[in-house]
Design a protein around this motif. Structure first.
Motif, PDB file in Angstrom:
ATOM      1  N   ALA A   1       0.826  -1.215   0.000  1.00  0.00           N
ATOM      2  CA  ALA A   1       0.000   0.000   0.000  1.00  0.00           C
ATOM      3  C   ALA A   1       0.850   1.250   0.000  1.00  0.00           C
ATOM      4  CB  ALA A   1      -0.918  -0.002   1.220  1.00  0.00           C
ATOM      5  N   PHE A   2       2.056   1.135   0.550  1.00  0.00           N
ATOM      6  CA  PHE A   2       2.934   2.304   0.594  1.00  0.00           C
ATOM      7  C   PHE A   2       3.780   2.382  -0.666  1.00  0.00           C
ATOM      8  CE2 PHE A   2       2.062   1.679   5.151  1.00  0.00           C
ATOM      9  CZ  PHE A   2       1.609   2.961   5.457  1.00  0.00           C
ATOM     10  N   ALA A   3       3.865   3.582  -1.213  1.00  0.00           N
ATOM     11  CA  ALA A   3       4.638   3.797  -2.439  1.00  0.00           C
ATOM     12  C   ALA A   3       6.132   3.864  -2.151  1.00  0.00           C
ATOM     13  CB  ALA A   3       4.184   5.082  -3.123  1.00  0.00           C
ATOM     14  N   THR A   4       6.476   4.383  -0.984  1.00  0.00           N
ATOM     15  CA  THR A   4       7.892   4.551  -0.635  1.00  0.00           C
ATOM     16  C   THR A   4       8.111   4.242   0.838  1.00  0.00           C
ATOM     17  OG1 THR A   4       7.566   6.913  -0.175  1.00  0.00           O
ATOM     18  CG2 THR A   4       8.304   6.311  -2.398  1.00  0.00           C
ATOM     19  N   VAL A   5       9.377   3.964   1.149  1.00  0.00           N
ATOM     20  CA  VAL A   5       9.789   3.737   2.530  1.00  0.00           C
ATOM     21  C   VAL A   5      11.018   4.600   2.811  1.00  0.00           C
ATOM     22  CG1 VAL A   5      10.670   2.083   4.217  1.00  0.00           C
ATOM     23  CG2 VAL A   5       9.005   1.335   2.504  1.00  0.00           C
ATOM     24  N   THR A   6      10.969   5.303   3.924  1.00  0.00           N
ATOM     25  CA  THR A   6      12.159   5.970   4.435  1.00  0.00           C
ATOM     26  C   THR A   6      12.623   5.188   5.641  1.00  0.00           C
ATOM     27  OG1 THR A   6      11.372   8.139   3.712  1.00  0.00           O
ATOM     28  CG2 THR A   6      13.127   8.104   5.359  1.00  0.00           C
ATOM     29  N   PHE A   7      13.790   4.605   5.529  1.00  0.00           N
ATOM     30  CA  PHE A   7      14.330   3.750   6.592  1.00  0.00           C
ATOM     31  C   PHE A   7      15.520   4.473   7.191  1.00  0.00           C
ATOM     32  CE2 PHE A   7      14.510  -0.871   7.900  1.00  0.00           C
ATOM     33  CZ  PHE A   7      15.524  -0.730   8.825  1.00  0.00           C
ATOM     34  N   LYS A   8      15.304   5.072   8.357  1.00  0.00           N
ATOM     35  CA  LYS A   8      16.358   5.868   9.005  1.00  0.00           C
ATOM     36  C   LYS A   8      17.119   5.022   9.997  1.00  0.00           C
ATOM     37  CE  LYS A   8      18.526   9.742  10.136  1.00  0.00           C
ATOM     38  NZ  LYS A   8      19.697   9.058  10.740  1.00  0.00           N
ATOM     39  N   GLY A   9      18.427   5.146   9.981  1.00  0.00           N
ATOM     40  CA  GLY A   9      19.269   4.443  10.928  1.00  0.00           C
ATOM     41  C   GLY A   9      20.081   5.408  11.759  1.00  0.00           C
ATOM     42  N   GLY A  10      20.442   4.968  12.957  1.00  0.00           N
ATOM     43  CA  GLY A  10      21.297   5.777  13.801  1.00  0.00           C
ATOM     44  C   GLY A  10      20.543   6.445  14.940  1.00  0.00           C
ATOM     45  N   GLY A  11      21.296   7.198  15.738  1.00  0.00           N
ATOM     46  CA  GLY A  11      20.716   7.829  16.914  1.00  0.00           C
ATOM     47  C   GLY A  11      20.761   6.882  18.094  1.00  0.00           C
ATOM     48  N   ASP A  12      19.707   6.911  18.885  1.00  0.00           N
ATOM     49  CA  ASP A  12      19.641   6.012  20.035  1.00  0.00           C
ATOM     50  C   ASP A  12      18.204   5.579  20.250  1.00  0.00           C
ATOM     51  OD1 ASP A  12      18.337   8.155  21.416  1.00  0.00           O
ATOM     52  OD2 ASP A  12      20.270   8.919  22.101  1.00  0.00           O
ATOM     53  N   ALA A  13      18.022   4.625  21.173  1.00  0.00           N
ATOM     54  CA  ALA A  13      16.687   4.076  21.400  1.00  0.00           C
ATOM     55  C   ALA A  13      15.724   5.134  21.919  1.00  0.00           C
ATOM     56  CB  ALA A  13      16.778   2.907  22.377  1.00  0.00           C
ATOM     57  N   THR A  14      16.220   6.060  22.722  1.00  0.00           N
ATOM     58  CA  THR A  14      15.366   7.122  23.270  1.00  0.00           C
ATOM     59  C   THR A  14      14.817   7.997  22.153  1.00  0.00           C
ATOM     60  OG1 THR A  14      16.649   7.159  25.327  1.00  0.00           O
ATOM     61  CG2 THR A  14      15.276   9.081  24.846  1.00  0.00           C
ATOM     62  N   GLY A  15      15.693   8.407  21.245  1.00  0.00           N
ATOM     63  CA  GLY A  15      15.265   9.244  20.130  1.00  0.00           C
ATOM     64  C   GLY A  15      14.299   8.520  19.202  1.00  0.00           C
ATOM     65  N   ALA A  16      14.552   7.219  18.989  1.00  0.00           N
ATOM     66  CA  ALA A  16      13.672   6.436  18.130  1.00  0.00           C
ATOM     67  C   ALA A  16      12.278   6.329  18.741  1.00  0.00           C
ATOM     68  CB  ALA A  16      14.262   5.049  17.907  1.00  0.00           C
ATOM     69  N   ALA A  17      12.216   6.068  20.039  1.00  0.00           N
ATOM     70  CA  ALA A  17      10.926   5.964  20.714  1.00  0.00           C
ATOM     71  C   ALA A  17      10.175   7.287  20.677  1.00  0.00           C
ATOM     72  CB  ALA A  17      11.136   5.516  22.153  1.00  0.00           C
ATOM     73  N   ARG A  18      10.887   8.360  20.921  1.00  0.00           N
ATOM     74  CA  ARG A  18      10.254   9.680  20.907  1.00  0.00           C
ATOM     75  C   ARG A  18       9.682  10.008  19.531  1.00  0.00           C
ATOM     76  NH1 ARG A  18      14.267  12.384  23.075  1.00  0.00           N
ATOM     77  NH2 ARG A  18      13.410  12.195  25.184  1.00  0.00           N
ATOM     78  N   ALA A  19      10.382   9.573  18.481  1.00  0.00           N
ATOM     79  CA  ALA A  19       9.952   9.871  17.116  1.00  0.00           C
ATOM     80  C   ALA A  19       8.636   9.190  16.751  1.00  0.00           C
ATOM     81  CB  ALA A  19      11.040   9.461  16.127  1.00  0.00           C
ATOM     82  N   VAL A  20       8.294   8.110  17.434  1.00  0.00           N
ATOM     83  CA  VAL A  20       7.015   7.429  17.202  1.00  0.00           C
ATOM     84  C   VAL A  20       5.970   7.862  18.216  1.00  0.00           C
ATOM     85  CG1 VAL A  20       5.831   5.194  17.194  1.00  0.00           C
ATOM     86  CG2 VAL A  20       8.053   5.418  16.087  1.00  0.00           C
ATOM     87  N   PHE A  21       6.315   7.835  19.506  1.00  0.00           N
ATOM     88  CA  PHE A  21       5.337   8.058  20.571  1.00  0.00           C
ATOM     89  C   PHE A  21       4.968   9.516  20.775  1.00  0.00           C
ATOM     90  CE2 PHE A  21       7.412   4.149  22.673  1.00  0.00           C
ATOM     91  CZ  PHE A  21       6.600   3.289  21.953  1.00  0.00           C
ATOM     92  N   GLU A  22       5.939  10.421  20.591  1.00  0.00           N
ATOM     93  CA  GLU A  22       5.708  11.819  20.944  1.00  0.00           C
ATOM     94  C   GLU A  22       5.553  12.736  19.734  1.00  0.00           C
ATOM     95  OE1 GLU A  22       7.990  11.748  25.283  1.00  0.00           O
ATOM     96  OE2 GLU A  22       8.859  12.903  23.631  1.00  0.00           O
ATOM     97  N   THR A  23       6.479  12.665  18.779  1.00  0.00           N
ATOM     98  CA  THR A  23       6.409  13.590  17.639  1.00  0.00           C
ATOM     99  C   THR A  23       5.622  13.029  16.463  1.00  0.00           C
ATOM    100  OG1 THR A  23       8.430  12.811  16.532  1.00  0.00           O
ATOM    101  CG2 THR A  23       8.702  14.422  18.316  1.00  0.00           C
ATOM    102  N   GLY A  24       5.524  11.701  16.378  1.00  0.00           N
ATOM    103  CA  GLY A  24       4.818  11.101  15.246  1.00  0.00           C
ATOM    104  C   GLY A  24       5.576  11.197  13.942  1.00  0.00           C
ATOM    105  N   GLU A  25       6.866  11.500  14.031  1.00  0.00           N
ATOM    106  CA  GLU A  25       7.681  11.654  12.819  1.00  0.00           C
ATOM    107  C   GLU A  25       7.881  10.320  12.102  1.00  0.00           C
ATOM    108  OE1 GLU A  25      12.210  13.188  11.624  1.00  0.00           O
ATOM    109  OE2 GLU A  25      11.540  13.190  13.727  1.00  0.00           O
ATOM    110  N   PHE A  26       7.900   9.226  12.880  1.00  0.00           N
ATOM    111  CA  PHE A  26       8.098   7.903  12.300  1.00  0.00           C
ATOM    112  C   PHE A  26       6.930   6.994  12.644  1.00  0.00           C
ATOM    113  CE2 PHE A  26      12.303   9.603  11.979  1.00  0.00           C
ATOM    114  CZ  PHE A  26      12.865   8.979  10.862  1.00  0.00           C
ATOM    115  N   ASP A  27       6.757   5.986  11.795  1.00  0.00           N
ATOM    116  CA  ASP A  27       5.655   5.040  11.965  1.00  0.00           C
ATOM    117  C   ASP A  27       6.050   3.796  12.745  1.00  0.00           C
ATOM    118  OD1 ASP A  27       3.543   6.315  10.263  1.00  0.00           O
ATOM    119  OD2 ASP A  27       5.110   6.098   8.741  1.00  0.00           O
ATOM    120  N   TYR A  28       7.328   3.454  12.694  1.00  0.00           N
ATOM    121  CA  TYR A  28       7.756   2.217  13.351  1.00  0.00           C
ATOM    122  C   TYR A  28       9.169   2.379  13.876  1.00  0.00           C
ATOM    123  CZ  TYR A  28       7.828  -2.786  14.342  1.00  0.00           C
ATOM    124  OH  TYR A  28       7.860  -4.004  14.981  1.00  0.00           O
ATOM    125  N   ALA A  29       9.375   1.995  15.139  1.00  0.00           N
ATOM    126  CA  ALA A  29      10.699   2.045  15.759  1.00  0.00           C
ATOM    127  C   ALA A  29      11.009   0.683  16.356  1.00  0.00           C
ATOM    128  CB  ALA A  29      10.746   3.120  16.842  1.00  0.00           C
TER     129      ALA A  29
END
Length: 583
Positions: free
Chosen positions: A242-270
């Motif tokens: 269903a998705f036309a594209t995927v952005t797969f970001k690597g790096g940072g830390d677990a805290t930043g990854a969690a925040r990007a999904v739970f708080e900012t909504g910047e990412f769909d899956y961490a």
């Protein structure tokens, strides 16, 4: 032992249902209802793995991050679903004795490839690709991180373009090693045929941009940074992904990854939110996503180096048992290190309900789990007494020594808040028993990257002990335990690929690998596997189990179609992902 006819049962409501006494599993994959009807209609999906992928060839990396990123592109003949049950992917069905795919004498398995499958470049998928995949991994001059999947393979024949027959060197009651699971996918012969053996790591274009059969294909890969993918127009289901594209970001830390999904909504899956439970709970209050968890066979552990990692030695000597470790070769030292650790506290500090103390390498399924508890109670006094009896004497600085050798340990792991907390606690406990400890942490992208030129990978193991976690595909640990066979250590001639990380070698253990491979009785298989687990842990303390970890990942409230899978790649069902209506 021979399998009996009728052991496997078909079911019209399932893609495949397998009931087997040998493997102790029932497989049933119901056809998922389509949540969408148009490929690419939901735009972009964003995934973040704070351990950044460094290669997209799982045969050249034992790092979970690389294997999982690759699974968006590369697929096996069959894999395991969220219940640990085997389901066909590129194959028409899972071969069994009942359907004629497994021979009565258990020495062959014959796979039938689905007709009409295309690689993402539009060329047909054939049996030649499957055979080549085995040749690639089994090449004597190469180094394959997944070599144990091909343990016992004698020949591979291709009677026609859609048929692959694997012959083993002895009866194989569990013949589902080669080409099964995310760790053993199919690669394209046309793309990789000039990358055999020692040339494998030199094929940058192929390793970074593999042609695949999965729902997505690589547009651009920046190692240790970002992967850009787009929908595979030749994917076998015209309505997916269903998705036309995927952005797969690597790096940072677990805290930043969690925040990007739970708080900012910047990412769909961490993935792999290795964080204290209270931290995750606070972030979930942000309202953008939720934590999803599940227990599989993932174990956080300390691997003990049985070779001398001294930089004064050449690479070949440091990688094999030509030079035994100056003090970790003493089992009493290894045992004392284990006895000094408070696993209950580690669980409390690092994982809460998502962790359990363990002494074992294989914690599940029940049939294969030793369920040892010898390490559950911390015993500083007993550890000190053991070292005293072994002749390791404390000096004026509090550090033990014997015959001029000091108990001074370099303890390495990947960079992560929970792991650094573990290091600090364990260092303190080891100090109490007279062991000096230097802590070292390496970026996870490098540590798990498998770069043969890097001195900092977990495969090279240029330290005395190292801590990490990994797991195995499916519910049978045969391939996982086979990794500790003599000679399968990472070394220069294998481009530093190999699964026997601590360079363990015991002919009696190798004999058990072969016995497990030819044993069909499920109870007997369990007995053998438990004995092997104990040889690595309880009997030798070569592997020091710490925590049986649940997998914890973060998922956006707007992402649909995903079911957490702890038995294969977490991205196993990416073709089914979609954006929820009204989100």
């Amino acid at each position: 032992m021979r399998m009996k006819r009728g052991m496997y049962v078909s079911n019209k409501e399932c893609t495949m249902k397998i009931k087997t006494l040998l493997l102790g599993a029932v497989a049933c994959a119901a056809l998922a209802p389509a949540a969408f009807a148009e490929r690419g209609k939901d735009g972009n999906v964003s995934i973040i793995y704070w351990q950044a992928p460094s290669i997209l060839n799982p045969f050249l990396s034992g790092g979970t991050k690389d294997i999982e990123a690759s699974s968006l592109v590369l697929e096996p003949l069959a894999r395991y679903d969220d219940k640990g049950e085997m389901v066909p992917f590129l194959a028409e069905e899972v071969p069994t004795i009942a359907n004629g795919g497994v021979s009565e004498d258990l020495t062959t398995i014959t796979w039938k490839i689905k007709p009409g499958l295309l690689w993402s470049d539009g060329t047909p998928v054939t049996s030649a690709d499957v055979k080549f995949t085995a040749e690639y991994c089994m090449h004597p001059e190469g180094g394959c991180a997944q070599l144990s999947f091909f343990d016992g393979v004698q020949t591979i024949d291709t009677p026609d373009d859609l048929t692959v027959k694997v012959t083993f060197n002895q009866p194989k009651p569990n013949p589902y090693g080669p080409f099964v699971g995310g760790q053993s996918p199919i690669i394209q012969k046309a793309q990789f045929e000039n990358c055999l053996g020692s040339k494998a790591p030199e094929c940058t274009q192929q390793n970074f941009n593999p042609v695949g059969t999965g729902p997505f294909k690589v547009v651009e890969f920046k190692p240790n940074d970002v992967i850009t993918l787009e929908a595979n127009t030749n994917y076998r289901d015209p309505d997916k992904p269903a998705f036309a594209t995927v952005t797969f970001k690597g790096g940072g830390d677990a805290t930043g990854a969690a925040r990007a999904v739970f708080e900012t909504g910047e990412f769909d899956y961490a993935w792999n939110l290795q964080l204290a439970p209270d931290v995750i709970a606070k972030m979930e209050a942000g309202g953008k996503g939720k934590a999803i968890t599940g227990f599989g066979p993932l174990v956080e552990r300390i691997e003990v180096n049985l070779t001398d990692p001294s930089p004064s030695l050449d690479a070949d000597t440091r990688s094999t048992r030509k030079a035994p470790h100056p003090f970790l070769s003493d089992i009493r030292v290894r045992q004392a290190l284990s006895m000094a650790i408070d696993r209950e506290l580690l669980v409390e500090v690092g994982y809460g309900q998502a962790g359990k103390p363990t002494c074992d390498l294989v914690p599940v399924p029940d049939n294969y789990a030793a369920k040892n508890d010898f390490c559950f109670k911390q015993d500083i006094e007993g550890a000190n007494k053991l070292l005293d009896e072994a002749g390791w004497v404390k000096g004026a600085d509090g550090v033990r020594a014997k015959d001029g050798v000091r108990l001074s340990i370099l303890y390495q792991t990947s960079t992560n808040a929970v792991r650094q907390d573990f290091q600090a606690l364990i260092k303190d406990w080891w100090t109490e028993i007279g062991v000096e400890t230097e802590l070292r942490n390496v970026s996870a992208s490098v540590f798990f990257g498998g770069d043969p030129g890097s001195p900092d990978t977990f495969q090279k193991f240029y330290a005395d002990v190292e801590m990490y976690a990994n797991t195995f595909n499916g519910t049978d640990p045969q391939q996982y335990l086979a990794a500790y066979r003599c000679g399968q250590e990472p070394k220069p001639e294998s481009q530093w690929q190999g699964e026997n990380i601590n360079r363990f070698c015991d002919p009696a253990y190798d004999a058990l690998i072969d016995e497990l491979a030819r044993t069909g009785d499920i109870a007997k298989r369990g007995e053998i596997a438990i004995k092997m687990n104990n040889m690595l842990t309880k009997d030798s303390h070569t592997i020091i189990g710490l925590v049986h970890r649940g997998r914890v990942s973060g998922q956006s409230n707007t992402l649909g179609g995903h079911v957490l899978n702890v038995w294969d790649s977490e991205l196993w069902d990416a073709a089914n992902w979609f954006r929820k209506q009204g989100s």
